[in-house]
Design an enzyme around this catalytic site. Structure first.
Site, short mmCIF file in Angstrom:
data_model
loop_
_atom_site.label_atom_id
_atom_site.label_comp_id
_atom_site.label_asym_id
_atom_site.label_seq_id
_atom_site.Cartn_x
_atom_site.Cartn_y
_atom_site.Cartn_z
N GLU A 9 0.87 -1.18 0.00
CA GLU A 9 0.00 0.00 0.00
C GLU A 9 0.90 1.22 0.00
O GLU A 9 2.01 1.19 0.55
CB GLU A 9 -0.93 0.01 1.21
CG GLU A 9 -1.88 -1.18 1.30
CD GLU A 9 -2.84 -1.30 0.15
OE1 GLU A 9 -3.09 -0.28 -0.55
OE2 GLU A 9 -3.35 -2.41 -0.09
N GLU A 52 -7.19 10.53 -1.38
CA GLU A 52 -7.49 9.46 -2.35
C GLU A 52 -6.88 8.14 -1.91
O GLU A 52 -7.50 7.08 -2.03
CB GLU A 52 -6.98 9.83 -3.75
CG GLU A 52 -7.65 11.04 -4.36
CD GLU A 52 -7.03 12.35 -3.92
OE1 GLU A 52 -7.50 13.41 -4.39
OE2 GLU A 52 -6.06 12.33 -3.12
N HIS A 57 -6.97 2.50 1.47
CA HIS A 57 -6.46 1.58 2.48
C HIS A 57 -6.76 1.99 3.92
O HIS A 57 -6.58 1.19 4.85
CB HIS A 57 -4.96 1.35 2.33
CG HIS A 57 -4.15 2.62 2.18
ND1 HIS A 57 -4.12 3.62 3.14
CD2 HIS A 57 -3.32 3.03 1.19
CE1 HIS A 57 -3.31 4.57 2.75
NE2 HIS A 57 -2.82 4.25 1.56
N HIS A 150 -8.55 -2.15 1.34
CA HIS A 150 -7.32 -2.78 0.90
C HIS A 150 -6.34 -2.85 2.07
O HIS A 150 -6.20 -1.90 2.84
CB HIS A 150 -6.69 -1.97 -0.23
CG HIS A 150 -7.42 -2.10 -1.53
ND1 HIS A 150 -6.96 -2.86 -2.58
CD2 HIS A 150 -8.59 -1.58 -1.94
CE1 HIS A 150 -7.81 -2.79 -3.59
NE2 HIS A 150 -8.81 -2.01 -3.23
N ASP A 155 -4.52 -8.78 1.28
CA ASP A 155 -4.55 -8.92 -0.18
C ASP A 155 -3.53 -9.94 -0.66
O ASP A 155 -3.78 -10.65 -1.65
CB ASP A 155 -4.30 -7.56 -0.84
CG ASP A 155 -5.53 -6.68 -0.82
OD1 ASP A 155 -6.55 -7.10 -0.24
OD2 ASP A 155 -5.47 -5.55 -1.36
#
Length: 232
Positions: A9, A52, A57, A150, A155
């Site tokens: 991330e 954003e 995340h 996320h 993931d």
């Protein structure tokens, strides 16, 4: 064969514009089976968190402010991955950030020849279909209900399952509820062996505390908060 399925991330889309890694999650896979060994780290990016990226995340600059710098975890990261192949979805994105961070601390970049891109595999195996991680999970019947936002480690764990399916899936004989032995034309069932002593948890107290702090930032309506209250 040992492989490392991983995800990252970040604060944005391009490290050349000053964006940084904020989380790395790696899962060890041996012969298509996750071993349970993982590497996971939140990282202090030493910069703000664009809204954003936060919306993707949920990692705020405040949450990451006391986390280690990449240089503090790089030795442990390199020890974990060793010389194994690296597997990622849309790998060029993750590798751009990872190699940028390695360069910043004077470490050798990971060669492209070591990297397997599951996005490329999916496009070859499923031409004309949807190839996002969510779409592939839907296609292969992989449960992602726990994926509220996320997260690199989650993931990576999900991608490990997708990767196996893209390679053809596990052999039907390798079932979890029984083991079978075949000799010639004779097949006999073998009793399932159970582990006498459960393996110790890989989750440390620091991991639990970091997770609790992360969930607290998401508010009372966060799905994870319900599970935390049930375990208290």
């Amino acid at each position: 064969m040992r492989e490392i399925v991983f995800d990252t991330e970040t604060t944005g889309l391009d490290p050349r514009q000053g964006h940084r890694l904020v989380e790395i999650g790696c899962v060890e896979v041996l012969n298509r089976f996750p071993t349970g060994k993982v590497f996971h780290a939140y990282l202090n990016p030493q910069r703000d968190m664009p809204v954003e990226a936060f919306n993707v995340h949920g990692l705020s600059a405040e949450f990451l402010s006391d986390k280690p710098l990449f240089g503090a975890v790089v030795d442990a990261f390199e020890a974990f991955i060793g010389d194994s192949a690296m597997v990622a979805h849309n790998a060029s994105f993750d590798m751009n950030f990872l190699n940028h961070e390695l360069d910043r601390v004077g470490k050798t970049a990971i060669e492209p020849s070591r990297v397997v891109d599951t996005l490329v595999l999916a496009r070859r195996k499923l031409p004309g279909g949807r190839h996002s991680l969510d779409a592939l999970c839907e296609r292969f019947g992989i449960d992602i209900s726990r994926r509220v936002k996320h997260g690199a480690l989650l993931d990576a764990e999900i991608l490990a399952e997708v990767y196996v399916e893209l390679l053809g899936g596990r052999q039907a004989a390798l079932v979890l509820d029984s083991a079978r032995e075949q000799t010639g034309s004779n097949v006999r069932a073998l009793p399932v062996k159970t582990r006498p002593v459960p393996l110790p948890s890989l989750v440390t107290e620091a991991d639990v505390a970091a997770h609790a702090a992360f969930i607290a930032e998401m508010g009372d309506k966060a799905l994870w908060a319900k599970y935390i209250r049930k375990t208290e």
